[in-house]
Design an enzyme around this catalytic site. Structure first.
Site, PDB file in Angstrom:
ATOM      1  CD  GLU A   1      -6.065   9.694  -0.976  1.00  0.00           C
ATOM      2  OE1 GLU A   1      -7.012  10.336  -1.408  1.00  0.00           O
ATOM      3  OE2 GLU A   1      -6.137   8.490  -0.706  1.00  0.00           O
TER       4      GLU A   1
ATOM      5  CB  CYS B   1      -1.633   5.996   7.839  1.00  0.00           C
ATOM      6  SG  CYS B   1      -1.623   4.804   6.512  1.00  0.00           S
TER       7      CYS B   1
ATOM      8  CB  CYS C   1       0.976   0.348  -4.768  1.00  0.00           C
ATOM      9  SG  CYS C   1       1.859  -1.006  -3.937  1.00  0.00           S
TER      10      CYS C   1
ATOM     11  CB  CYS D   1      -2.861  -6.590  -3.031  1.00  0.00           C
ATOM     12  SG  CYS D   1      -1.137  -6.833  -2.526  1.00  0.00           S
TER      13      CYS D   1
ATOM     14  CB  CYS E   1      -5.021  -3.001  -1.975  1.00  0.00           C
ATOM     15  SG  CYS E   1      -4.278  -1.400  -1.590  1.00  0.00           S
TER      16      CYS E   1
ATOM     17  CB  CYS F   1      -6.232  -0.658   5.651  1.00  0.00           C
ATOM     18  SG  CYS F   1      -5.536  -0.303   7.226  1.00  0.00           S
TER      19      CYS F   1
END
Ligand code: SAH
Length: 388
Positions: free
Chosen positions: A118, A131, A138, A142, A145, A380
């Site tokens: 995205e 962005c 990933c 974390c 996230c 975010c």
């Protein structure tokens, strides 16, 4: 969308880090993967005149054209060949969602192997920021996230990263992004002024492709998009050796360090990479980055209610930053965006304000980051390729 191949990453266990992306079929070679001299070599090896490479680069990077019909300076057969061999389709648009009165647009893209990434385009009064994603998924895990929770599917290629920016630039040229104040602002064609590596992925864990993309963005047209390095922000969990390597590249992009806690005990939990490189080591590398580039570094800090938002943590952060020097850093707290399955939520407004004020009192410029696209899961930490 049910007939798409499903990416095969497995969700990581808490704290588990993944550095090596699963090997999958390579995306097709694309002009934007290549340096100008490599383009020439490839074009010649395909049996064409070397100068065609520059013509093709002009179409792609300067005119933002990828259709052979618009390349009238090239003989018909040549353009068809070159487009087939060097401008293959890498990103297929799946879903677009808009928020903030059309000034924020989140796009989900399907890659050649069915992986999904995205990007989010945002219009502000004097700039347009995109962005972008550097990996599908990933590996940094974390816990606050959404991207980290699904694990790492694969690294993106340089061209897959660049294409996100080129698509945005084309869309701006067509006047598709809403917003703008007066008549002049609404009718002046927009350009992408800022690129932030804050979408899916840890770009510094995909270093070669990421630095290739940065070069394509800053190289003057027609070799690249001709953007200013200061408009590019590399965001990282703090992969210390990669931060040092980036500092030595001689391209002064802005560095953003996702700190989120000033003490190792809490950061080990919030940003698991901290078990490799501690808070102090991460801050030291950010300071070295500043010394090498003279670019002020930003510290990202998602404020999580009753977890990392205590006054003493603001004070400790202030002390750790000022201990290294003055004027080298600013802090960008951001209220935590909610993600599925997470028990955490944003700090109370009064607590957020107090956190900011204590940092400012310590002499650290601090501004709350504007958050966009929350209602479309485009903010975010919310990019999880859930396109429903
Ligand atoms: N891997 C890079 C880019 C990640 S996203 C990095 O970690 O820096 C960009 C920023 O959004 C990071 O600072 C990340 O920690 C932050 N972020 C992640 N999840 C968030 C959430 N739920 N709310 C607010 N910020 C978040």
């Amino acid at each position: 969308m049910t007939d798409l191949p499903t990416p095969t990453s497995t969700p990581p266990k808490p704290g588990q880090l993944t550095f090596t992306a699963p090997r999958r079929g390579k995306p097709p070679r694309h002009l934007a993967d290549l340096t100008p001299s490599e383009r020439r070599e490839v074009v010649e090896s395909l049996g064409h005149k070397g100068f065609r490479a520059k013509q093709l680069s002009t179409h792609y990077f300067e005119r933002l054209v990828d259709s052979p019909d618009e390349m009238t300076d090239l003989p018909k057969g040549v353009r068809d060949d070159l487009v087939r061999d060097l401008l293959p389709t890498l990103l297929t648009p799946m879903v677009q969602r808009t928020a903030d009165d059309g000034e924020t647009v989140k796009s989900a893209w399907r890659l050649h192997d069915g992986a999904i990434v995205e990007s989010v385009l945002m219009r502000y009064p004097n700039r347009v920021t995109i962005c972008i994603s550097s990996q599908a998924g990933c590996g940094m895990n974390c816990p606050f996230c959404a991207t980290g929770q699904a694990g790492l599917t694969r690294n993106l290629s340089t061209a897959e990263i660049v294409e996100q920016v080129v698509y945005a630039a084309r869309s701006l040229r067509r006047g598709e992004l809403a917003g703008g104040g007066d008549e002049e602002e609404r009718t002046t064609p927009l350009r992408v002024s800022n690129v932030v590596f804050m979408g899916m992925g840890e770009a510094l864990a995909n270093y070669k492709a990421a630095i290739g993309a940065i070069r394509r963005l800053v190289d003057p047209a027609p070799d690249g998009l001709g953007m200013s390095a200061r408009g590019i922000t590399m965001s990282t969990v703090g992969l210390v050796p990669a931060v040092d390597k980036l500092a030595a590249e001689g391209i002064p992009v802005t560095l953003a360090l996702s700190l989120h806690a000033p003490d190792d005990e809490l950061r080990n939990e919030l940003v698991p990479i901290n078990t490799r490189w501690s808070v102090d080591e991460a801050i030291d590398s950010a300071y070295r980055y500043f010394q090498a580039t003279k670019r002020r570094v930003s510290i990202e800090y998602a404020l999580i209610r009753d977890i990392n938002d205590q006054a003493w943590r603001a004070d400790l952060l202030g002390r750790k930053l000022t201990a290294r020097g003055k004027g080298w850093v600013h802090v960008n707290p951001i209220p935590l965006n909610p993600t599925p399955g997470s028990k955490w939520t944003a700090s109370r407004p009064g607590v957020e304000q107090q956190f900011v004020e204590r940092l400012r009192a310590a002499g650290i410029p601090t501004t709350i980051r504007d958050t966009r696209g929350q209602d479309i899961d485009g903010a975010c930490g919310q990019l999880a390729a859930s396109t429903a």
